[in-house]
Design an enzyme around this catalytic site. Sequence first.
Site, mmCIF file in Angstrom:
data_model
loop_
_atom_site.group_PDB
_atom_site.id
_atom_site.type_symbol
_atom_site.label_atom_id
_atom_site.label_comp_id
_atom_site.label_asym_id
_atom_site.label_seq_id
_atom_site.Cartn_x
_atom_site.Cartn_y
_atom_site.Cartn_z
ATOM 1 C CB SER A 95 -10.881 2.726 -25.414
ATOM 2 O OG SER A 95 -9.489 2.997 -25.358
ATOM 3 C CG HIS B 292 -5.726 -11.153 -2.789
ATOM 4 N ND1 HIS B 292 -7.054 -10.828 -2.702
ATOM 5 C CD2 HIS B 292 -5.212 -11.014 -1.548
ATOM 6 C CE1 HIS B 292 -7.344 -10.524 -1.451
ATOM 7 N NE2 HIS B 292 -6.252 -10.623 -0.733
ATOM 8 C CG ASP C 126 -1.884 -1.164 1.241
ATOM 9 O OD1 ASP C 126 -2.202 -1.688 0.159
ATOM 10 O OD2 ASP C 126 -2.293 -1.574 2.341
#
Length: 327
Positions: A220, A257, A132
């Site tokens: 896009s 994950h 993180d």
Amino acid sequence: MSTEIKNIAVFTSGGDAPGMNAGIRAVVRACVYYKKNIFGVYRGYEGMIDNDIVKLDARSVSNIIQRGGTILKSARSEEFKTKEGRKKAYENLKSRDIDALIAIGGNGTFTGLHYFGQEYDIPTICLPGTIDNDLPGMDYTIGYDTATNTAVEAIDKIRDTALSHNRLFFIEVMGRHSGYIALNSGIAGGAVAIMMPEDSMTVDELLNKLDAGAEKNKKSSLVVVAEGGQEGTVWEVAEQVKKKAPYYDTKVTILGHLQRGGAPSYFDRVLAGRLGVGAVEAILNGKRDVMIGVKDNKLVFIDFEQIDNKRHEVDPEAVKLAKILAI
């Protein structure tokens, strides 16, 4: 160096992060280099309570520097939060004459280490192991670089599909309450917008950006969404956009994950090596109850009060860069 500490134990705790094994390896080999006994605790604090502790040597950590995950395993422990659990853990450590602890983990790991070290007067140091990158006082945590590169690779692949079908993709990345992975993977992946906890972009503001891009004939669009964002989950954001602008062909991808696994990057391996050796040298020289990190390419030591309930805020210049490049 001090000769008081003879036996050191290393363990990993909390969520796994690429580079943890490189950190374990560095701690073990630094202990061998300085002629100290080194023990490995399996399954973090839970293994400490269960006496799942083994002696290690230089060969115990051969061929692990390139592996993701953690060979010492990781687990969360409710029992360690009790006085009885911590007492069991301490008695198991003392039965092996272990007189110092080195942990690899995040905020929760450091919190447990801080109170345990104070309660039993045992020297402790924590290495920042979390994808993180949310720990203040340092530039990077172990695992962040690899996780961000993994996210970028996935975003690049999704862009191929988005271009083939003129679709709007919402891509959720990890980070808990930190937007570091979202911000930098979004910049590197050419996202039209990045939604993260530190930024207050609303769905209406997002729609304005998307519509402006459509007017410029954008084929896009990729929107990177950090988990824990202010506008809700990636599904909630996508659903709001779909309701307000049904003309967009929206798709959602959650990387999940996937970002935790895989071989660590060279950067995470070197960072873990520096921090592991630095932690052993610091603890032998009397440092205790700190987290070791790298700031401006120098080793630093951050005490518990500097980290407790605080976050590593994203760089406003990087936020500005993302907005400029998304035009």
